[in-house]
Design a protein around this motif. Structure first.
Motif, PDB file in Angstrom:
ATOM      1  N   VAL A  81       0.706   7.419 -19.443  1.00 26.92           N
ATOM      2  CA  VAL A  81       2.093   7.576 -18.517  1.00 26.92           C
ATOM      3  C   VAL A  81       2.282   6.866 -17.260  1.00 26.92           C
ATOM      4  CG1 VAL A  81       2.464   9.794 -19.988  1.00 26.92           C
ATOM      5  CG2 VAL A  81       1.272   9.641 -17.561  1.00 26.92           C
ATOM      6  N   GLN A  82       1.032   6.481 -16.828  1.00 24.96           N
ATOM      7  CA  GLN A  82       1.188   5.660 -15.444  1.00 24.96           C
ATOM      8  C   GLN A  82       0.050   4.660 -15.285  1.00 24.96           C
ATOM      9  OE1 GLN A  82       2.187   8.136 -11.843  1.00 24.96           O
ATOM     10  NE2 GLN A  82       0.350   6.651 -10.844  1.00 24.96           N
ATOM     11  N   TYR A 120      -3.528   5.542  -6.896  1.00 23.22           N
ATOM     12  CA  TYR A 120      -2.595   4.806  -7.880  1.00 23.22           C
ATOM     13  C   TYR A 120      -3.148   3.583  -8.100  1.00 23.22           C
ATOM     14  CZ  TYR A 120       0.494   8.844  -7.021  1.00 23.22           C
ATOM     15  OH  TYR A 120       1.055   9.987  -7.163  1.00 23.22           O
ATOM     16  N   ALA A 121      -3.719   2.802  -7.152  1.00 22.61           N
ATOM     17  CA  ALA A 121      -3.922   1.351  -7.584  1.00 22.61           C
ATOM     18  C   ALA A 121      -5.091   1.152  -8.355  1.00 22.61           C
ATOM     19  CB  ALA A 121      -4.280   0.570  -6.317  1.00 22.61           C
ATOM     20  N   SER A 172       2.979   2.557 -11.117  1.00 23.23           N
ATOM     21  CA  SER A 172       2.714   3.508 -10.130  1.00 23.23           C
ATOM     22  C   SER A 172       3.923   3.703  -9.197  1.00 23.23           C
ATOM     23  CB  SER A 172       1.413   3.670  -9.401  1.00 23.23           C
ATOM     24  OG  SER A 172       1.214   2.598  -8.497  1.00 23.23           O
ATOM     25  N   PRO A 173       4.547   4.904  -8.642  1.00 19.02           N
ATOM     26  CA  PRO A 173       5.314   5.028  -7.744  1.00 19.02           C
ATOM     27  C   PRO A 173       4.899   4.230  -6.426  1.00 19.02           C
ATOM     28  CG  PRO A 173       4.609   7.076  -8.130  1.00 19.02           C
ATOM     29  CD  PRO A 173       3.818   6.110  -9.042  1.00 19.02           C
ATOM     30  N   GLU A 174       6.035   4.104  -5.555  1.00 15.99           N
ATOM     31  CA  GLU A 174       5.754   3.703  -4.204  1.00 15.99           C
ATOM     32  C   GLU A 174       5.427   4.625  -3.457  1.00 15.99           C
ATOM     33  OE1 GLU A 174       8.578   1.001  -2.654  1.00 15.99           O
ATOM     34  OE2 GLU A 174       8.292  -0.662  -4.382  1.00 15.99           O
TER      35      GLU A 174
END
Length: 351
Positions: free
Chosen positions: A244-245, A262-263, A250-252
């Motif tokens: 899903v991600q 996230y990275a 990934s969102p900012e």
């Protein structure tokens, strides 16, 4: 007398000559006898015949079938609903963190308390003053209008004071915004300074879980896209899910720590939780990135590469080696697809 002497001398000379001849004969006899003890010359020995060793090869036949390229990793179950306890307006000196990791809390429960400096006592005193003002106002209802107006103004003043003190008091403590489990507590002591936006406690909902896969290098998961199926296995209980991600989706965020997380993190949601799943549980994850059926394939150890050239060695007639250039395709964990260069049934030599 002279004749007798000469005769003796002649006899002695003859004896000496005979003795000399006998000595020479003995010496020659011994020498010849010694030679008879030496071994006879059998000539130069020929070197033994050595049969060359038969070279053994590890071989496999070229086959046709399915090939899969997948990523196998370990993931951790974590909650999708997490509340971070932070003082956002201002910090202060820590009074007490009243919860510990593993504690179950309800929405509204106090998590962290700053030093109040008697603010709790002041709030109680103001609450008492407010109640008195309410009582006075009720008593003035049957009095004249002026007395009622004065009592009403006093009630408003005490209400404003109470609300201001209550807001100040509430800013000194943090409460949970969700029902859940405490999964983090900052290691601080009473009296330590607390900075604004410093995370002191984290509460997570244990009923809303997903799997997170963290890697050191984002390139390890660059081939994975959102929506790709994934199997998640926890203690032999396998369930299916999907990505899903990914780092690229990934969102900012302006939060540097969250951006770094996230990275290098991949998130997977499952259709149902495997038995025994809880926050922090480790699971085995398999994500198929490529799959092809009815292809020519060989063991990976059969493919050789040198200076950009890809080739294999095939064994012909059980003894003759020949090199053939090939074009590889999907490279799986143990097998490799051969797009061009080989036919099913050929025998290749493994490295």
């Amino acid at each position: 007398m002279i004749k007798y002497t000469n005769w003796r001398m002649d006899k002695l000379s003859l004896i000496i000559k005979q003795a000399s001849a006998l000595g020479i004969t003995i010496i020659l006899s011994v020498a010849l006898a010694g030679c008879s003890f030496l071994p006879k010359d059998e000539g130069t020995l020929k070197p033994p015949l050595v049969k060359p060793a038969q070279e053994n090869y590890s071989t496999e036949k070229v086959t046709r079938g399915s090939i899969v390229k997948s990523i196998n990793a370990s993931g951790t179950f974590e909650s999708t609903d997490t509340d971070l306890a932070q003082f956002r307006g201002q910090g202060g000196r820590l009074g007490k963190i009243v919860v510990h990791p593993g504690d179950i809390v309800k929405k509204g429960d106090v998590l962290v308390q700053l030093v109040l400096d008697d603010l709790d006592v002041q709030l109680k005193e103001q609450q008492l003053t407010l109640e008195r003002a309410k009582y006075t106002y009720q008593q003035a209802i049957n009095a004249d209008k002026q007395a009622l107006r004065i009592a009403g103004l006093q009630l408003e003043i005490e209400q404003i004071k109470y609300e201001k003190l209550s807001k100040q008091f509430n800013s000194k403590q943090l409460t949970s915004h969700i029902d859940g489990e405490v999964v983090f507590k900052e290691d601080l002591k009473e009296g330590d300074m607390v900075e604004p936006y410093q995370t002191l406690v984290a509460v997570a909902d244990p009923s809303k879980l997903r799997v997170a896969i963290r890697v050191d290098n984002a390139n390890d998961i660059k081939e994975i896209d959102v929506g790709v199926p994934a199997s998640v296995t926890l203690k032999d209980d396998e369930v299916m899910g999907k990505v899903v991600q990914t780092p690229s989706s990934s969102p900012e965020t302006l939060n540097k720590d969250l951006a770094d997380k996230y990275a290098k993190t991949l998130y997977i949601e499952v259709s149902k939780l495997p038995e025994g799943a809880e926050i922090g549980s480790m699971a085995d994850v398999k994500i198929i990135t490529q799959q092809r059926d009815h292809v020519i394939k060989i063991p990976r150890s059969g493919l050789r590469s040198y200076l950009g050239r890809n080739f294999v060695r095939i064994l012909e007639e059980g003894k003759r080696l020949r090199e053939i250039d090939v074009e590889p395709g999907i490279v799986g964990s143990t097998e490799v697809e051969i797009i061009k260069g080989l036919e099913e049934g050929q025998v290749i030599v493994l490295q």
